[in-house]
Write a protein that holds these residues in place. Structure first.
Motif, PDB file in Angstrom:
ATOM      1  N   LEU A 101       0.835  -1.197   0.000  1.00 12.60           N
ATOM      2  CA  LEU A 101       0.000   0.000   0.000  1.00 12.60           C
ATOM      3  C   LEU A 101       0.873   1.251   0.000  1.00 12.60           C
ATOM      4  CD1 LEU A 101      -2.695  -0.829   2.719  1.00 12.60           C
ATOM      5  CD2 LEU A 101      -3.020  -0.744   0.234  1.00 12.60           C
ATOM      6  N   PRO A 102       0.454   2.282  -0.707  1.00 13.14           N
ATOM      7  CA  PRO A 102       1.150   3.574  -0.581  1.00 13.14           C
ATOM      8  C   PRO A 102       1.012   4.098   0.844  1.00 13.14           C
ATOM      9  CG  PRO A 102      -0.322   3.576  -2.477  1.00 13.14           C
ATOM     10  CD  PRO A 102      -0.629   2.340  -1.674  1.00 13.14           C
ATOM     11  N   LYS A 103       1.928   4.972   1.239  1.00  8.49           N
ATOM     12  CA  LYS A 103       1.881   5.569   2.571  1.00  8.49           C
ATOM     13  C   LYS A 103       0.870   6.707   2.639  1.00  8.49           C
ATOM     14  CE  LYS A 103       6.838   4.882   2.945  1.00  8.49           C
ATOM     15  NZ  LYS A 103       8.123   5.578   2.893  1.00  8.49           N
ATOM     16  N   VAL A 104       0.606   7.358   1.465  1.00  5.98           N
ATOM     17  CA  VAL A 104      -0.151   8.608   1.463  1.00  5.98           C
ATOM     18  C   VAL A 104      -1.052   8.696   0.236  1.00  5.98           C
ATOM     19  CG1 VAL A 104       0.023  11.146   1.436  1.00  5.98           C
ATOM     20  CG2 VAL A 104       1.809   9.786   2.568  1.00  5.98           C
ATOM     21  N   ILE A 105      -2.261   9.239   0.459  1.00 10.47           N
ATOM     22  CA  ILE A 105      -3.101   9.726  -0.632  1.00 10.47           C
ATOM     23  C   ILE A 105      -3.231  11.224  -0.411  1.00 10.47           C
ATOM     24  CG2 ILE A 105      -5.388   9.734  -1.708  1.00 10.47           C
ATOM     25  CD1 ILE A 105      -5.715   6.829  -0.786  1.00 10.47           C
ATOM     26  N   TRP A 106      -2.874  11.997  -1.424  1.00 15.45           N
ATOM     27  CA  TRP A 106      -2.904  13.453  -1.344  1.00 15.45           C
ATOM     28  C   TRP A 106      -3.812  13.944  -2.457  1.00 15.45           C
ATOM     29  CZ3 TRP A 106       1.378  16.452   1.164  1.00 15.45           C
ATOM     30  CH2 TRP A 106       1.178  17.832   1.070  1.00 15.45           C
ATOM     31  N   THR A 107      -4.857  14.690  -2.105  1.00 12.60           N
ATOM     32  CA  THR A 107      -5.756  15.196  -3.147  1.00 12.60           C
ATOM     33  C   THR A 107      -5.556  16.697  -3.313  1.00 12.60           C
ATOM     34  OG1 THR A 107      -7.688  15.705  -1.766  1.00 12.60           O
ATOM     35  CG2 THR A 107      -7.447  13.423  -2.512  1.00 12.60           C
ATOM     36  N   GLN A 108      -5.683  17.132  -4.543  1.00 13.03           N
ATOM     37  CA  GLN A 108      -5.418  18.511  -4.900  1.00 13.03           C
ATOM     38  C   GLN A 108      -6.522  19.457  -4.413  1.00 13.03           C
ATOM     39  OE1 GLN A 108      -2.768  20.056  -6.268  1.00 13.03           O
ATOM     40  NE2 GLN A 108      -1.624  18.159  -6.124  1.00 13.03           N
ATOM     41  N   LEU A 109      -6.316  20.728  -4.651  1.00 12.87           N
ATOM     42  CA  LEU A 109      -7.234  21.770  -4.198  1.00 12.87           C
ATOM     43  C   LEU A 109      -8.669  21.476  -4.638  1.00 12.87           C
ATOM     44  CD1 LEU A 109      -4.993  24.853  -5.011  1.00 12.87           C
ATOM     45  CD2 LEU A 109      -5.270  23.698  -2.811  1.00 12.87           C
ATOM     46  N   ASP A 110      -9.595  21.624  -3.714  1.00 11.09           N
ATOM     47  CA  ASP A 110     -11.032  21.408  -3.916  1.00 11.09           C
ATOM     48  C   ASP A 110     -11.427  19.947  -4.113  1.00 11.09           C
ATOM     49  OD1 ASP A 110     -11.580  24.167  -3.707  1.00 11.09           O
ATOM     50  OD2 ASP A 110     -11.060  24.446  -5.820  1.00 11.09           O
ATOM     51  N   VAL A 111     -10.512  19.014  -3.901  1.00 15.09           N
ATOM     52  CA  VAL A 111     -10.832  17.593  -4.046  1.00 15.09           C
ATOM     53  C   VAL A 111     -10.961  16.996  -2.648  1.00 15.09           C
ATOM     54  CG1 VAL A 111     -10.119  15.379  -5.010  1.00 15.09           C
ATOM     55  CG2 VAL A 111      -9.592  17.508  -6.239  1.00 15.09           C
ATOM     56  N   ILE A 125      -3.293   4.342   5.721  1.00 17.71           N
ATOM     57  CA  ILE A 125      -2.762   5.298   4.760  1.00 17.71           C
ATOM     58  C   ILE A 125      -3.024   6.716   5.271  1.00 17.71           C
ATOM     59  CG2 ILE A 125      -2.947   6.162   2.396  1.00 17.71           C
ATOM     60  CD1 ILE A 125      -3.899   3.328   1.605  1.00 17.71           C
ATOM     61  N   LYS A 126      -1.997   7.547   5.260  1.00 19.53           N
ATOM     62  CA  LYS A 126      -2.174   8.952   5.612  1.00 19.53           C
ATOM     63  C   LYS A 126      -2.921   9.642   4.478  1.00 19.53           C
ATOM     64  CE  LYS A 126       1.965   9.474   8.412  1.00 19.53           C
ATOM     65  NZ  LYS A 126       3.246  10.197   8.559  1.00 19.53           N
ATOM     66  N   VAL A 127      -3.731  10.631   4.818  1.00 19.71           N
ATOM     67  CA  VAL A 127      -4.518  11.351   3.816  1.00 19.71           C
ATOM     68  C   VAL A 127      -4.344  12.850   4.008  1.00 19.71           C
ATOM     69  CG1 VAL A 127      -6.848  11.812   2.941  1.00 19.71           C
ATOM     70  CG2 VAL A 127      -6.226   9.491   3.650  1.00 19.71           C
ATOM     71  N   VAL A 128      -4.156  13.535   2.885  1.00 11.44           N
ATOM     72  CA  VAL A 128      -4.174  14.994   2.842  1.00 11.44           C
ATOM     73  C   VAL A 128      -5.143  15.360   1.732  1.00 11.44           C
ATOM     74  CG1 VAL A 128      -2.871  17.112   2.412  1.00 11.44           C
ATOM     75  CG2 VAL A 128      -1.778  15.188   3.592  1.00 11.44           C
ATOM     76  N   MET A 129      -6.144  16.169   2.051  1.00  8.48           N
ATOM     77  CA  MET A 129      -7.126  16.574   1.043  1.00  8.48           C
ATOM     78  C   MET A 129      -7.128  18.092   0.878  1.00  8.48           C
ATOM     79  SD  MET A 129     -10.437  14.062   1.472  1.00  8.48           S
ATOM     80  CE  MET A 129     -10.909  14.661   3.080  1.00  8.48           C
ATOM     81  N   ASP A 130      -7.484  18.507  -0.340  1.00  8.36           N
ATOM     82  CA  ASP A 130      -7.678  19.923  -0.638  1.00  8.36           C
ATOM     83  C   ASP A 130      -6.405  20.745  -0.421  1.00  8.36           C
ATOM     84  OD1 ASP A 130      -9.070  22.211  -1.403  1.00  8.36           O
ATOM     85  OD2 ASP A 130      -9.963  22.522   0.574  1.00  8.36           O
TER      86      ASP A 130
END
Length: 142
Positions: A101-111, A125-130
Protein backbone atom coordinates in the motif's frame (compact mmCIF):
# COMPACT_ATOMS: atom_id res chain seq x y z
CA UNK A 1 -7.25 13.10 11.30
CA UNK A 2 -9.65 15.99 10.96
CA UNK A 3 -9.39 16.63 7.26
CA UNK A 4 -9.32 20.41 7.16
CA UNK A 5 -6.45 20.82 9.62
CA UNK A 6 -2.98 19.48 8.86
CA UNK A 7 -0.16 20.41 11.21
CA UNK A 8 2.98 21.53 9.40
CA UNK A 9 4.88 18.61 10.97
CA UNK A 10 2.42 16.13 9.42
CA UNK A 11 2.89 17.65 5.95
CA UNK A 12 6.66 17.94 6.37
CA UNK A 13 6.93 14.29 7.39
CA UNK A 14 5.07 13.28 4.24
CA UNK A 15 7.05 15.54 1.90
CA UNK A 16 10.36 14.38 3.37
CA UNK A 17 9.57 10.66 3.50
CA UNK A 18 7.96 9.94 0.13
CA UNK A 19 10.16 9.27 -2.89
CA UNK A 20 7.82 7.83 -5.54
CA UNK A 21 4.59 9.61 -6.43
CA UNK A 22 1.86 8.38 -8.77
CA UNK A 23 0.18 11.47 -10.21
CA UNK A 24 -3.38 10.50 -11.16
CA UNK A 25 -4.83 12.84 -13.76
CA UNK A 26 -1.47 13.84 -15.19
CA UNK A 27 -1.74 15.93 -18.34
CA UNK A 28 0.68 16.47 -21.22
CA UNK A 29 -0.72 20.00 -21.63
CA UNK A 30 1.58 22.65 -20.17
CA UNK A 31 -1.36 24.89 -19.24
CA UNK A 32 -2.83 22.28 -16.87
CA UNK A 33 -2.02 22.49 -13.14
CA UNK A 34 -1.10 18.79 -13.06
CA UNK A 35 1.65 19.48 -15.61
CA UNK A 36 3.28 22.24 -13.55
CA UNK A 37 2.96 20.29 -10.29
CA UNK A 38 4.55 17.24 -11.93
CA UNK A 39 7.41 19.40 -13.28
CA UNK A 40 7.96 20.93 -9.83
CA UNK A 41 7.99 17.56 -8.04
CA UNK A 42 10.40 16.12 -10.60
CA UNK A 43 12.68 19.13 -10.13
CA UNK A 44 12.65 18.54 -6.37
CA UNK A 45 13.94 14.99 -6.86
CA UNK A 46 10.78 12.93 -6.57
CA UNK A 47 10.13 10.02 -8.93
CA UNK A 48 6.78 10.97 -10.48
CA UNK A 49 4.75 8.39 -12.40
CA UNK A 50 1.93 9.85 -14.50
CA UNK A 51 -1.42 8.04 -14.54
CA UNK A 52 -3.89 8.90 -17.30
CA UNK A 53 -5.79 6.26 -19.33
CA UNK A 54 -5.89 8.49 -22.41
CA UNK A 55 -2.10 8.85 -22.38
CA UNK A 56 -1.15 5.27 -21.37
CA UNK A 57 2.07 4.11 -23.00
CA UNK A 58 3.07 7.66 -23.96
CA UNK A 59 5.46 9.88 -22.05
CA UNK A 60 4.61 12.96 -20.03
CA UNK A 61 7.68 14.99 -19.12
CA UNK A 62 9.88 12.03 -20.03
CA UNK A 63 8.01 9.62 -17.74
CA UNK A 64 6.07 6.59 -18.97
CA UNK A 65 2.34 7.06 -18.42
CA UNK A 66 0.11 4.30 -17.06
CA UNK A 67 -3.62 3.77 -17.52
CA UNK A 68 -4.25 2.96 -13.86
CA UNK A 69 -2.44 2.55 -10.56
CA UNK A 70 -2.51 -1.25 -10.74
CA UNK A 71 -0.44 -1.15 -13.95
CA UNK A 72 2.54 0.48 -12.23
CA UNK A 73 5.27 -2.10 -11.69
CA UNK A 74 6.96 -0.53 -8.67
CA UNK A 75 6.02 0.46 -5.15
CA UNK A 76 4.36 3.87 -4.80
CA UNK A 77 4.84 6.01 -1.70
CA UNK A 78 2.16 8.58 -2.47
CA UNK A 79 -0.80 8.99 -4.81
CA UNK A 80 -1.40 12.62 -5.81
CA UNK A 81 -4.93 13.06 -7.16
CA UNK A 82 -5.91 15.52 -9.89
CA UNK A 83 -9.43 14.18 -10.35
CA UNK A 84 -12.90 15.29 -9.31
CA UNK A 85 -14.01 14.50 -5.78
CA UNK A 86 -16.54 12.04 -7.21
CA UNK A 87 -13.65 9.86 -8.43
CA UNK A 88 -12.15 9.42 -4.94
CA UNK A 89 -14.20 6.43 -3.74
CA UNK A 90 -13.20 4.37 -6.77
CA UNK A 91 -9.64 5.59 -6.62
CA UNK A 92 -9.32 4.64 -2.95
CA UNK A 93 -10.54 1.17 -3.96
CA UNK A 94 -7.72 1.02 -6.54
CA UNK A 95 -5.20 2.16 -3.94
CA UNK A 96 -6.35 -0.44 -1.42
CA UNK A 97 -5.76 -3.18 -4.02
CA UNK A 98 -2.08 -2.25 -4.37
CA UNK A 99 0.70 -4.29 -2.77
CA UNK A 100 2.41 -2.76 -0.94
CA UNK A 101 0.00 0.00 0.00
CA UNK A 102 1.15 3.57 -0.58
CA UNK A 103 1.88 5.57 2.57
CA UNK A 104 -0.15 8.61 1.46
CA UNK A 105 -3.10 9.73 -0.63
CA UNK A 106 -2.90 13.45 -1.34
CA UNK A 107 -5.76 15.20 -3.15
CA UNK A 108 -5.42 18.51 -4.90
CA UNK A 109 -7.23 21.77 -4.20
CA UNK A 110 -11.03 21.41 -3.92
CA UNK A 111 -10.83 17.59 -4.05
CA UNK A 112 -12.50 16.09 -0.96
CA UNK A 113 -14.42 13.01 0.11
CA UNK A 114 -14.50 12.39 3.85
CA UNK A 115 -15.80 8.82 3.56
CA UNK A 116 -13.12 7.81 1.05
CA UNK A 117 -10.46 9.42 3.25
CA UNK A 118 -11.70 7.53 6.31
CA UNK A 119 -11.56 4.26 4.35
CA UNK A 120 -7.93 4.91 3.40
CA UNK A 121 -6.99 5.93 6.94
CA UNK A 122 -8.56 2.74 8.37
CA UNK A 123 -6.13 0.84 6.11
CA UNK A 124 -3.20 2.78 7.59
CA UNK A 125 -2.76 5.30 4.76
CA UNK A 126 -2.17 8.95 5.61
CA UNK A 127 -4.52 11.35 3.82
CA UNK A 128 -4.17 14.99 2.84
CA UNK A 129 -7.13 16.57 1.04
CA UNK A 130 -7.68 19.92 -0.64
CA UNK A 131 -3.98 20.83 -0.65
CA UNK A 132 -1.25 21.02 -3.28
CA UNK A 133 2.13 19.39 -2.58
CA UNK A 134 3.84 22.02 -4.76
CA UNK A 135 2.40 24.83 -2.64
CA UNK A 136 3.11 23.05 0.64
CA UNK A 137 6.65 22.11 -0.39
CA UNK A 138 7.42 25.71 -1.34
CA UNK A 139 5.86 26.98 1.90
CA UNK A 140 7.50 24.48 4.25
CA UNK A 141 10.80 23.55 2.61
CA UNK A 142 11.44 26.26 0.05
Amino acid sequence: MKQEIYPDEYLLDILRSVKTIALVGASPKEIRPSYSVMAYLLAKGYRVIPVNPGQAGKEIQGQKTYARLGDIEEAIDMVDVFRASSALPGLVGEVLALTPLPKVIWTQLDVRDEEAAARAERAGIKVVMDRCPKIEYARLIG
